[in-house]
Design an enzyme around this catalytic site. Structure first.
Site, PDB file in Angstrom:
ATOM      1  N   TYR A  87      54.839  49.972  44.464  1.00  0.00           N
ATOM      2  CA  TYR A  87      55.509  49.010  43.568  1.00  0.00           C
ATOM      3  C   TYR A  87      55.271  49.315  42.089  1.00  0.00           C
ATOM      4  O   TYR A  87      55.970  48.787  41.237  1.00  0.00           O
ATOM      5  CB  TYR A  87      55.116  47.561  43.910  1.00  0.00           C
ATOM      6  CG  TYR A  87      53.676  47.177  43.623  1.00  0.00           C
ATOM      7  CD1 TYR A  87      53.238  46.909  42.324  1.00  0.00           C
ATOM      8  CD2 TYR A  87      52.755  47.045  44.653  1.00  0.00           C
ATOM      9  CE1 TYR A  87      51.924  46.544  42.071  1.00  0.00           C
ATOM     10  CE2 TYR A  87      51.442  46.687  44.414  1.00  0.00           C
ATOM     11  CZ  TYR A  87      51.040  46.434  43.119  1.00  0.00           C
ATOM     12  OH  TYR A  87      49.736  46.090  42.876  1.00  0.00           O
ATOM     13  N   GLU A  88      54.276  50.178  41.801  1.00  0.00           N
ATOM     14  CA  GLU A  88      54.082  50.587  40.402  1.00  0.00           C
ATOM     15  C   GLU A  88      55.031  51.730  40.034  1.00  0.00           C
ATOM     16  O   GLU A  88      55.016  52.203  38.904  1.00  0.00           O
ATOM     17  CB  GLU A  88      52.652  51.086  40.203  1.00  0.00           C
ATOM     18  CG  GLU A  88      51.588  50.031  40.417  1.00  0.00           C
ATOM     19  CD  GLU A  88      50.206  50.659  40.355  1.00  0.00           C
ATOM     20  OE1 GLU A  88      49.644  50.732  39.252  1.00  0.00           O
ATOM     21  OE2 GLU A  88      49.701  51.104  41.405  1.00  0.00           O
ATOM     22  N   ALA A 115      43.353  43.756  48.993  1.00  0.00           N
ATOM     23  CA  ALA A 115      43.535  42.315  48.834  1.00  0.00           C
ATOM     24  C   ALA A 115      44.833  41.980  49.552  1.00  0.00           C
ATOM     25  O   ALA A 115      45.809  42.721  49.444  1.00  0.00           O
ATOM     26  CB  ALA A 115      43.661  41.982  47.353  1.00  0.00           C
ATOM     27  N   MET A 205      50.435  45.312  50.085  1.00  0.00           N
ATOM     28  CA  MET A 205      51.355  46.362  49.626  1.00  0.00           C
ATOM     29  C   MET A 205      50.705  47.748  49.574  1.00  0.00           C
ATOM     30  O   MET A 205      51.037  48.578  48.741  1.00  0.00           O
ATOM     31  CB  MET A 205      51.888  45.989  48.244  1.00  0.00           C
ATOM     32  CG  MET A 205      52.558  44.623  48.205  1.00  0.00           C
ATOM     33  SD  MET A 205      53.098  44.211  46.563  1.00  0.00           S
ATOM     34  CE  MET A 205      53.399  42.452  46.719  1.00  0.00           C
ATOM     35  N   ASN A 229      44.664  34.970  49.178  1.00  0.00           N
ATOM     36  CA  ASN A 229      45.536  33.785  49.048  1.00  0.00           C
ATOM     37  C   ASN A 229      46.212  33.541  50.390  1.00  0.00           C
ATOM     38  O   ASN A 229      46.325  34.453  51.211  1.00  0.00           O
ATOM     39  CB  ASN A 229      46.612  34.028  47.971  1.00  0.00           C
ATOM     40  CG  ASN A 229      47.435  35.269  48.270  1.00  0.00           C
ATOM     41  OD1 ASN A 229      47.013  36.397  47.999  1.00  0.00           O
ATOM     42  ND2 ASN A 229      48.598  35.078  48.863  1.00  0.00           N
TER      43      ASN A 229
END
Ligand code: HPA
Length: 265
Positions: A87-88, A115, A205, A229
């Site tokens: 995604y970067e 994470a 991701m 989360n």
């Protein structure tokens, strides 16, 4: 961003060997917020990614962007504090670079952490989840073009060892299936409902391509999620990156104890 040349991991390994970084037995890729694991490394030496020819920096908050080498659990290890995500804008080759460097350096075991959002309704923020299976909707990585299964992630031996270590040290752990979403945005509530029906327990991701690449290279990989989360739609809370730091603060000692125990095994 250029496509990685096939021998780039080899050139980076040669650069590290020139610095005397030899005899690596295991490697760890540290997910967002989990960089403090590097405090565990004895006789630590470190090189920022941007001082390693052929390597790029990392832009994600909570990633240090440095490679470490030293002793953990009595073994010589490499630790990558920071990784590269699709995604970067990185290519798949670039995201796989840490795994390939670890392979070139001789690491046999590789622990790949992340994470992740908790899809499983029984999970709480701060849970550590042993990744025992993968879900990767739409990925070409799992199968060859004629549909045959490629490399199968079956970490039963690691799960058993991790449970052993966790029991001995009194660390609570979860276990489940990691669902790889490419991002860049977090999922929608509808996607999360669908992913739950499909059997996903955590979503993130990264990690899935890295685990498969490690298998392809003949390494023995194991993935661990830190649930930072509850996934989209489970609570009304707005999802943002600050939760990652809070969850990591809660569990960074347990995470480091667990990884150290696994390296020692
Ligand atoms: N979704 C995807 N990636 C993540 C999440 C999430 O909820 N939390 C941390 N990384």
């Amino acid at each position: 961003m250029n496509q990685q040349s096939p021998n780039e991991p080899g050139q980076i390994a040669a650069f590290l060997h020139e610095k005397g970084w030899d005899d690596v037995e295991a490697a760890v890729i540290l997910g967002s917020g989990l960089g403090d694991f590097t405090d565990r490394i004895q006789q630590a030496e470190t090189i920022p990614y941007d001082e390693i020819p052929g390597m790029h920096g990392t832009s994600v908050v909570g990633h240090k962007g440095a490679l470490y080498r030293g002793i953990v659990g009595g073994k010589q290890i490499l630790a990558f504090a920071g990784r590269f995500h699709r995604y970067e804008g990185y290519t798949l080759d670039q995201t796989l670079l840490p795994v390939r460097i670890a392979g070139e350096m001789g690491a046999r075991s590789i622990f790949i952490s992340n994470a992740a959002g908790g899809i499983n309704l029984r999970f709480s923020v701060g849970d550590l989840m042993l990744i025992d299976d993968l879900l990767n909707p739409g990925s070409v990585l799992f199968t060859t073009s004629d549909g045959r299964e490629f490399f199968r992630y079956k970490p039963d031996h690691w799960v058993e060892r991790a449970k052993n270590v966790a029991c001995r040290l009194g660390i609570s752990i979860q276990q489940g299936t990691y669902l790889y979403a490419q991002g860049p945005s977090y999922e929608t509530p509808a996607e999360i409902r669908a992913f739950r029906i499909m059997g996903g327990d955590s979503v993130g991701m990264s990690t899935a391509p890295e685990l498969l690449e490690a298998l392809r290279l003949g390494m023995d990989p194991f993935g661990i999620s830190l649930i930072t989360n509850k996934a989209a739609g489970i609570t009304k809370a707005k999802l943002d990156h600050s939760e990652i730091k809070e969850a990591a603060e809660m569990r960074k000692k347990d995470f480091a104890d667990l990884i150290e125990g696994l390296i020692e095994f």
